[in-house]
Design a protein around this motif. Sequence first.
Motif, short mmCIF file in Angstrom:
data_model
loop_
_atom_site.label_atom_id
_atom_site.label_comp_id
_atom_site.label_asym_id
_atom_site.label_seq_id
_atom_site.Cartn_x
_atom_site.Cartn_y
_atom_site.Cartn_z
N ASN A 215 0.81 -1.22 0.00
CA ASN A 215 0.00 0.00 0.00
C ASN A 215 0.85 1.27 0.00
O ASN A 215 0.57 2.21 -0.76
N TYR B 277 -5.82 6.78 -4.95
CA TYR B 277 -5.46 5.37 -4.78
C TYR B 277 -6.69 4.53 -4.42
O TYR B 277 -6.90 3.43 -4.95
N TYR C 254 2.23 -10.28 -1.86
CA TYR C 254 2.64 -9.75 -0.55
C TYR C 254 3.54 -10.73 0.17
O TYR C 254 4.45 -11.28 -0.43
N1 GLN Z 1 -7.55 -1.06 -1.34
C1 GLN Z 1 -6.94 -2.07 -0.53
C2 GLN Z 1 -6.17 -1.44 0.60
O1 GLN Z 1 -5.64 -0.36 0.46
C3 GLN Z 1 -6.03 -2.89 -1.40
C4 GLN Z 1 -5.32 -3.96 -0.64
C5 GLN Z 1 -5.18 -5.24 -1.38
O2 GLN Z 1 -5.85 -5.57 -2.35
N2 GLN Z 1 -4.29 -6.04 -0.86
O3 GLN Z 1 -6.08 -1.98 1.66
#
Ligand code: GLN
Length: 343
Positions: A143, A218, A270
């Motif tokens: 993020n 975002y 991730y």
């Molecule tokens: N919009 C989500 C966030 O900012 C995106 C996170 C994700 O898809 N891992 O937490």
Amino acid sequence: MLVALFIVITLASAPLSALAQKASPVAPNRARAEAAVREAYEKFKNDTGGKNADYIPYLAKVPSKLFGIAIVTTDNQVLMLGDVKYSFSIQSISKVFSMAMAMDEFGAAKVFDKIGSEPTGRAFNSVFAVADLPTHTGNPFVNAGAISTVSLISAKSAAEKWNKILNYYSRCAGEKLSLIDEVYKSEAATNTGNKALAMLLAKYERIYADPFESVDVYTKQCSVGVNAIQLARMGATLANSGKNPATGEQTIKAENVPYILSTMMMAGLYDGSGKWAWHVGLPAKSGVGGGIVAIVPGKGAMAVFAPPLDEAGNSVKAQKVIEYFADKLDFNLFSPRSVGLKY
Ligand code: GLN
């Protein structure tokens, strides 16, 4: 309720119809691909692992049983099964295309310098990663790095930036995409963590526009609706060196694609990225909306949508389907079988 199952193979319409008449030069053997998709669908459709994201209230309400698989090849063959017309929020998969936009505009070297590309080994929303890593952003797919990437994209106003982003994503998908307003409102009302990350980025001078405005744009980009076919086409654009196989438009600069794919390999899932590389060996990106897109460079992309997520925030069924498919079709890039060697 019975979920309608269907597999449809469509060939490219004009102007690529001449190409589509010929046998596909790159697509996997169609019968094998169809069989593998059907097998994976049957094998995993009743899997009850994982749980919808609920930190964004809207996502908790998306029916957990939805399950769709789509493949688009670089010569624009389409293969699909299940709930492939359902529009879900792209979430973190958007980060791939905003990274591409920033690199189109400033070049890969500047993006590497301003954002970085280090796997964090931490959760996607980690504050510790920002504080601990020397880059203070991690990479464009967590993020913090993604908010920083959005801040880098040039525009005279937040509205102009948002339109620019939506238009870029639409060109990658080969059709007009739009915001799922309810998702946006639901996340905007609850995204204190992302606001905190933006202020932390400001402290480290790693955000390049107004922090809260950047978080807002975002949040909108994460709320763009895509269905599995559109997402697979966005992936196929990457697989095809940035040229959309359906429209023929060079939407992403070809020279940037290797940087995007390498970042997907290192950080696309991730803190689940290491396990993914180990088992699947394909660049991919997940989103908490339940989508994952995986790229087979030069060949095509597979998008799978199924909302329940594992601990890291990756769709459980989507990971299983892609792993199954990549194994059956010998697509793991790290395996000798991917280049036709037997062992
Ligand atoms: N919009 C989500 C966030 O900012 C995106 C996170 C994700 O898809 N891992 O937490």
